[in-house]
Every structure is written in structure tokens, then in C-alpha cells.
Scaffold this motif. Sequence first.
Motif, PDB file in Angstrom:
ATOM      1  N   ALA A   1       7.048  51.517 -69.286  1.00 14.21           N
ATOM      2  CA  ALA A   1       8.477  51.546 -69.605  1.00 14.21           C
ATOM      3  C   ALA A   1       9.343  51.699 -68.368  1.00 14.21           C
ATOM      4  N   GLY A   2       8.742  52.166 -67.258  1.00 17.04           N
ATOM      5  CA  GLY A   2       9.590  52.447 -66.099  1.00 17.04           C
ATOM      6  C   GLY A   2      10.570  53.547 -66.449  1.00 17.04           C
ATOM      7  N   PHE A   3      11.836  53.319 -66.147  1.00 15.35           N
ATOM      8  CA  PHE A   3      12.889  54.237 -66.594  1.00 15.35           C
ATOM      9  C   PHE A   3      14.238  53.585 -66.377  1.00 15.35           C
ATOM     10  N   SER A   4      15.175  53.969 -67.221  1.00 11.07           N
ATOM     11  CA  SER A   4      16.561  53.528 -67.095  1.00 11.07           C
ATOM     12  C   SER A   4      17.441  54.636 -67.642  1.00 11.07           C
ATOM     13  N   ASP A   5      18.641  54.745 -67.124  1.00  6.97           N
ATOM     14  CA  ASP A   5      19.540  55.791 -67.617  1.00  6.97           C
ATOM     15  C   ASP A   5      20.364  55.331 -68.803  1.00  6.97           C
ATOM     16  N   HIS A   6      20.054  54.137 -69.347  1.00  5.89           N
ATOM     17  CA  HIS A   6      20.750  53.661 -70.543  1.00  5.89           C
ATOM     18  C   HIS A   6      19.801  52.788 -71.357  1.00  5.89           C
ATOM     19  N   ILE A   7      20.090  52.663 -72.629  1.00  9.61           N
ATOM     20  CA  ILE A   7      19.271  51.846 -73.527  1.00  9.61           C
ATOM     21  C   ILE A   7      19.843  50.437 -73.577  1.00  9.61           C
ATOM     22  N   THR A   8      18.975  49.452 -73.341  1.00 11.74           N
ATOM     23  CA  THR A   8      19.386  48.057 -73.430  1.00 11.74           C
ATOM     24  C   THR A   8      18.659  47.402 -74.603  1.00 11.74           C
ATOM     25  N   LEU A   9      19.318  46.451 -75.227  1.00 16.02           N
ATOM     26  CA  LEU A   9      18.745  45.755 -76.366  1.00 16.02           C
ATOM     27  C   LEU A   9      17.636  44.824 -75.903  1.00 16.02           C
ATOM     28  N   GLY A  10      16.665  44.632 -76.736  1.00 19.39           N
ATOM     29  CA  GLY A  10      15.554  43.748 -76.414  1.00 19.39           C
ATOM     30  C   GLY A  10      14.260  44.515 -76.273  1.00 19.39           C
ATOM     31  N   LEU A  11      13.151  43.811 -76.529  1.00 18.93           N
ATOM     32  CA  LEU A  11      11.834  44.423 -76.441  1.00 18.93           C
ATOM     33  C   LEU A  11      11.193  44.244 -75.077  1.00 18.93           C
ATOM     34  N   VAL A  12      11.533  43.163 -74.368  1.00 19.06           N
ATOM     35  CA  VAL A  12      10.956  42.893 -73.055  1.00 19.06           C
ATOM     36  C   VAL A  12      12.072  42.501 -72.094  1.00 19.06           C
ATOM     37  N   HIS A  13      11.739  42.497 -70.809  1.00 13.62           N
ATOM     38  CA  HIS A  13      12.673  42.090 -69.747  1.00 13.62           C
ATOM     39  C   HIS A  13      13.961  42.907 -69.782  1.00 13.62           C
ATOM     40  N   THR A  14      13.835  44.220 -70.012  1.00 15.05           N
ATOM     41  CA  THR A  14      15.041  45.058 -70.072  1.00 15.05           C
ATOM     42  C   THR A  14      15.205  45.946 -68.844  1.00 15.05           C
ATOM     43  N   GLN A  15      14.315  45.792 -67.852  1.00 15.64           N
ATOM     44  CA  GLN A  15      14.404  46.557 -66.605  1.00 15.64           C
ATOM     45  C   GLN A  15      14.349  48.067 -66.829  1.00 15.64           C
ATOM     46  N   GLY A  16      13.471  48.478 -67.695  1.00 13.63           N
ATOM     47  CA  GLY A  16      13.250  49.902 -67.894  1.00 13.63           C
ATOM     48  C   GLY A  16      13.784  50.409 -69.219  1.00 13.63           C
ATOM     49  N   PHE A  17      13.213  51.539 -69.664  1.00 11.45           N
ATOM     50  CA  PHE A  17      13.610  52.132 -70.933  1.00 11.45           C
ATOM     51  C   PHE A  17      13.600  53.646 -70.773  1.00 11.45           C
ATOM     52  N   PRO A  18      14.591  54.351 -71.294  1.00  7.93           N
ATOM     53  CA  PRO A  18      14.670  55.808 -71.077  1.00  7.93           C
ATOM     54  C   PRO A  18      13.787  56.594 -72.034  1.00  7.93           C
ATOM     55  N   TYR A  19      13.316  57.745 -71.578  1.00  8.34           N
ATOM     56  CA  TYR A  19      12.526  58.668 -72.393  1.00  8.34           C
ATOM     57  C   TYR A  19      12.560  60.037 -71.724  1.00  8.34           C
ATOM     58  N   LEU A  20      12.331  61.060 -72.513  1.00 12.03           N
ATOM     59  CA  LEU A  20      12.550  62.431 -72.059  1.00 12.03           C
ATOM     60  C   LEU A  20      11.505  62.912 -71.057  1.00 12.03           C
ATOM     61  N   THR A  21      10.252  62.489 -71.209  1.00  8.66           N
ATOM     62  CA  THR A  21       9.218  63.018 -70.323  1.00  8.66           C
ATOM     63  C   THR A  21       9.444  62.616 -68.869  1.00  8.66           C
ATOM     64  N   TYR A  22      10.104  61.477 -68.651  1.00  7.69           N
ATOM     65  CA  TYR A  22      10.408  61.093 -67.275  1.00  7.69           C
ATOM     66  C   TYR A  22      11.403  62.069 -66.660  1.00  7.69           C
ATOM     67  N   ALA A  23      12.371  62.510 -67.455  1.00  6.51           N
ATOM     68  CA  ALA A  23      13.338  63.487 -66.940  1.00  6.51           C
ATOM     69  C   ALA A  23      12.650  64.782 -66.550  1.00  6.51           C
ATOM     70  N   VAL A  24      11.671  65.202 -67.338  1.00  5.11           N
ATOM     71  CA  VAL A  24      10.928  66.418 -67.002  1.00  5.11           C
ATOM     72  C   VAL A  24      10.116  66.208 -65.733  1.00  5.11           C
ATOM     73  N   PHE A  25       9.434  65.080 -65.646  1.00  2.00           N
ATOM     74  CA  PHE A  25       8.541  64.813 -64.524  1.00  2.00           C
ATOM     75  C   PHE A  25       9.287  64.575 -63.218  1.00  2.00           C
TER      76      PHE A  25
END
Length: 296
Positions: free
Chosen positions: A225-249
Motif C-alpha cells: 500500500a505504501g502510504f499517502s496522507d489522503h484517500i484517492t479513488l481507485g483500486l490500483v495506480h493510486t500512489q499509496g493508500f493511508p492506514y494507521l499502522t504506518y503512522a505508528v511505525f
Amino acid sequence: MTDTNLSFPTTRGRRFKEVLFRAATVVALVLVIGPAVWIVAEIVGRALPHWRWSVITSALHQTSGGLLAPLLGTLILMAGVLIVAGSIGVMAGIHLGEMAGPRRSGKASGGLLRTASEVLSGFPSIVLGYVGYVALVVGLHWGFSLLPAVLILSMMVIPYIAKSTETAIRQVPTNYREGAEALGMSMGYALRKVVLKSAAPGIVTGLLLALAIACGETAPLIYTAGFSDHITLGLVHTQGFPYLTYAVFNFFQLPSNEAHYLAYDAALILLVLVLVLLVASRLVVARTQRYSEGRH
């Protein structure tokens, strides 16, 4: 008289062993509960002094702001895992428990499937994440996005769901199936209306525990998923997706205090999500046992 005197040391020795065994079990219980209590206290103690409710409603701006996007991203990931892993895992468990077992004309074809499932559950999560990176992110050119993350997380928890489903189905009394067969029900109808209805609490418990495992993973998501600070529409080619465990890590390693506070807040939110899922699973089990046979 002699036999009576000889029986006292034996009785006394048995009581001593019983007390010793009980003490050992209490110590083991403390060793299990102690670290969990320590982790919870550490997270709560670090997060509460700087907690603000706006953190769950504010947008994230690199390493400042709130955790709205990572929170929503985590919930979306959990929903995706529930759909993908839930459907595949439950169907695999039904096959192992009902159609590949000894009940069906002595078949033992589920042995290979169970072995493969156990081997898959033994793979480290970071290895699955790397495979997802090579095969999906790079190989299929999907990039860091939602779909690779959901597929790898689903692959990781499918064995747990399949095992819990198989166990729940095997715990359904045989006379339920015999009664359905005596009433002339087809195998599919009896499976839907009798077997799965009785096994539903165990299946739901397995799904909730699998979601609790998935929402706390970091390594597979970093690779997929990588990471992004915002949610973008689409399942692929979205340049990252946000999630909480990345913020912790990641945020905890940064020098700024604001990033540290976000890491603590993300850890607290994750803790609450996991506790909610675990409590929900225990409630399902308690409700099942309340109405199970033999309880009055």
C-alpha cells in the motif's frame, strides 16, 4: 491401623502437587496477561495526556493535523479483507469441514488442502508483503494501492478463517445432519439451513479475530500500500493508500513532538479497534454458549 497411617503422606503429597500445579497455572496466567496489561497501559498513558477528539475528524498533512484518512483507510482495508478473505476462507472451511472429510464416503482429500493452509499460515507477514510487492506492485504494475494490500492481507488471514470455519462446522452435532437427511433435505439445503446456521457463531468469531489480526499489520502494507496522507479513488495506480499502522511505525521515528503525538493517537485508535473486535467475538461466543445444549 498401619494402612491408615500410610495413606496420610499419599494424600498430603497429592494436595501439595495440586497446590503446586495451581500456583504454576496462576504464574503462567500472569505471564500471559502481564505483557498485555503493560502494553495497554503504556499506550493509554502516552496517548491520553495529549489526546484531542479532532484527531479523528481532521485531515492529515504529512506529519501534522489529524488521522482521518488513515482511520478511514484502515476501515476500508478491513472491509476489503472481510469481503475477499471472508468469502474465500468460509468457502474453503465449508469444503474442508463438510465435503472433504470422512463423512463423505470416507474421503480424506482435505489432507493436502489442510497442509497447504497450515503452510500458508506459517509464512511471515513480511515475506507475504515482499511477494505482493514483486508480483502485484511491480509485476502487474499496480503500484502502491488498495487492491494489492487487500489481496495480501486476505492471503495472510484466509487460513485462520478456513480453520475456524472448519472447526465450527465439525462441532455441529451429527444428529442435526441425520435429521435433515431423514426429512428429505438435499445436501445444499441442509448445509444452508441446518449446518451453517448452527456453525454461524464460530464462523463469525473467526472472521472477527481475522480482522483484528489484519488491522494491526504493518509489514505487508508497507510493501503493497505504501502510504499517502489522503484517500484517492481507485483500486490500483493510486500512489499509496493511508492506514494507521504506518503512522505508528513511521511517525514515532521522526524528531517532532507533533509526529510523536500522532503516533500515540494512532496506536490508541488501533488498540480500540482491536479491543472492539475481540470483545465482539467474546460476546458471540458467550451468546452461543448461553443457548447451547447442556446449559441451564
